[in-house]
Design a protein around this motif. Sequence first.
Motif: not given
Length: 792
Positions: A550-559
């Motif tokens: 979840p943290g990686l996916l949210q970070t990907a969306v943010y980037n």
Amino acid sequence: MKFSEAWLREWVNPPVSTEELSDQLSMAGLEVDSVTPVAGEFSGVVVGKVVTREQHPNADKLSLCSVDAGQDEMLQIICGAPNVAAGMKVPVALIGARLPGDFKIKKAKLRGVESQGMICSASELGLADSSDGIMPLPEDATIGSNFREYLALDDQAIDVDLTPDRGDCLGLIGIAREVGVINRCPVNIPSMEPVAAVNDDRFSVKVEAPEACPRYTCRIIRNIDPKAETPLWMQERLRRGELRPISPVVDVTNYVMLELGQPMHGFDLRQLDSEICVRMAVANEKLTLLDGQEIELRSDTLVITDASKVVGMAGIMGGEHSGVADDTTDILLECAFFAPMAITGKSRSYGLHTDASHRYERGVDPQLQVKAIERATQLLLDIVGGEPGPVVETEDESRIEQRPEILLRSARVAKVLGVKIDDETIADILTRLEMRIEPVEEGWRVVAPSCRFDISIEEDLIEEIGRIYGYTNIPTKRTAAATVMQGEPEVAFNLHRAKQMLVDRDYQEVITYSFISKEMHDLTDPQHGTVELANPISADMAIMRTSLWPGLLQTAVYNQSRQQSRIRMFESGLRFINQGAEIKQDIMLSGLVSGPSLPEQWDSNDGSVDFFDIKADLETVLALGGNRDEFDFIAAEHPTLHPGQSAKITRGEKIVGWIGMLHPELEKSLGLSGKAYLFEIRLDQLLEGRLPGFKALSKYPSIRRDIAIVVDGQVEFNEIRALIRQTAPEILQDIRLFDVYTGEKVDSGLKSLALGLILQETSHTLTDQEVEDVVSRVLSALSDKFGAKLRD
């Protein structure tokens, strides 16, 4: 906690500068966040009086004023504020004055009429962010006096960032106590004598939840002046404490809260029905708060009610329909002690955060309520007048936690702090901290004051001694201890090396929160039980993560939302899985890639990353333990991953991780642009590696035999490789899969695998017969188990 330095120095005034005072507070554990001027930089502003006000002859929205500013003659000033009127006393910037922003006042003509100065608003003087008009001053302001001196604006606002255990310093009295103890100087608390009742008016009080509200006090005050205004000195102290002046009753309760740290509330008596009741809410009761928000109450919420309705959330906010209005003449002052655990987390659970809840959650002095209500009564009588009744107090002392008696040993103080402090100094520090001490053979028996919820064990007292004695006075010593050097096992998996390997492969390490939303968990890892937080920071951080994805996916969306199309990142950290009786914590290594496999360049037409790119990266990490061949990638389904492009990672019979492409539906719901590939593996399953060993190199040539077999499309290469290794003798050195084919001349449901068998002997050159024997045994085993046939 923000307060005026000048106000503090009225209580305690040590001979130290503002900077030294800030350093003292920070070193005592009360970290000073900022020290800022209470007003903008300006000069040449005086108190003036508007003698006449006339309409500007050439402008409808301008006024032509004659102003007495204590000069030799009247000043003619043009003013555009709608509230200017004859008889008002106002701040006046004279010709030559400088206002905040380096704005200089000059003679000017507005619509053909000369203006000899400027009548100022609070915002123009840096006293407010915005203003509706000019700033009115009290009648007792002396005409011609320096405005900065009149309001004592050469002052600093000190903002102290308190830790949650120091609720006693959420009032000026607590800060003053600390400053007095640090500097060994007296604290001059203003007189707070009881106010005698002039009538016998009482309001009935019933406490049905004494465990949550052990003490409730209230007092009726009748016939207050609804037209009275809060004095400017009080408004200024509130403003410097970041509280907005509203009305005299509200301002006085806020003032006492800043002064003593005790929240209070004022009710309009005419809006209350019969009696006050303190109880737990009935589920689905509704209340409209002072800010106009309507909420639906839960049964775990403490409320204040009258005989017919809920009038406030205890310790958080009052109700809209019972608050003091502009025409209120009779009030009921409320002051209570609410147990911290009854209030903690409640305001946040309703999406609220108030000054009152902030204090009650950290603990208010349970012996302060009567003093606070007497202090508020005294101030109200001075400002709005009125006729007070007696203080009505409802209490249950047995429900109030008493401060424990603690044995403090002088030898223990020396051992913990690492310095010998004489007994007289220790006793003096404790006494000045308002603790009750009794000398005993080993040291002292100590009882902390009622306001100190944070002191319950011996180490708490030692901490107090250390911070008041001064951390800078405790010598720094090098510790000496016998140590045994332990080497890292040669076969151990090295996480730092693995991280560096991923960085070398163009990944970036990220660190995300261990808290995620329930919705994100249900999307990415619904099969695991969750650990829910009792007091979450927000709804988006309500549970502990069961995966790092979840943290990686949210970070990907943010980037991606910031135009970063090529993403390669990894994270290591704990996941938390609820297994009923216990919470299982596993340390994980996870990664995510998306976008082009290589950065954009003139010499590359490389496409997007795929499953095998991220698999190669993970295999490089697995190879660090020297036992890559112990890990298998087996096609399997995972709710987060694409059914056709996902695999479980196994070591023997254990599932140690997952890898694959993000499920298209999840990709769409998260708003990701393009395919994303993820892996996650348990690091505790990588810890045991294989010790490298030397094997003599053969001086005889190797021989390669290529075979192409046709097998069922569901048979995996891992199974074929394992069978070949099991069947073939030691001369088989390697098995290479160099082609996979389906299509023409291969029946539907079958696939062709081209294998290279590398054979080598250490004692002689292999003969054709030996090689053919090995190939025959391999083909026979493959035919028996998988029905494999040589491809024509």
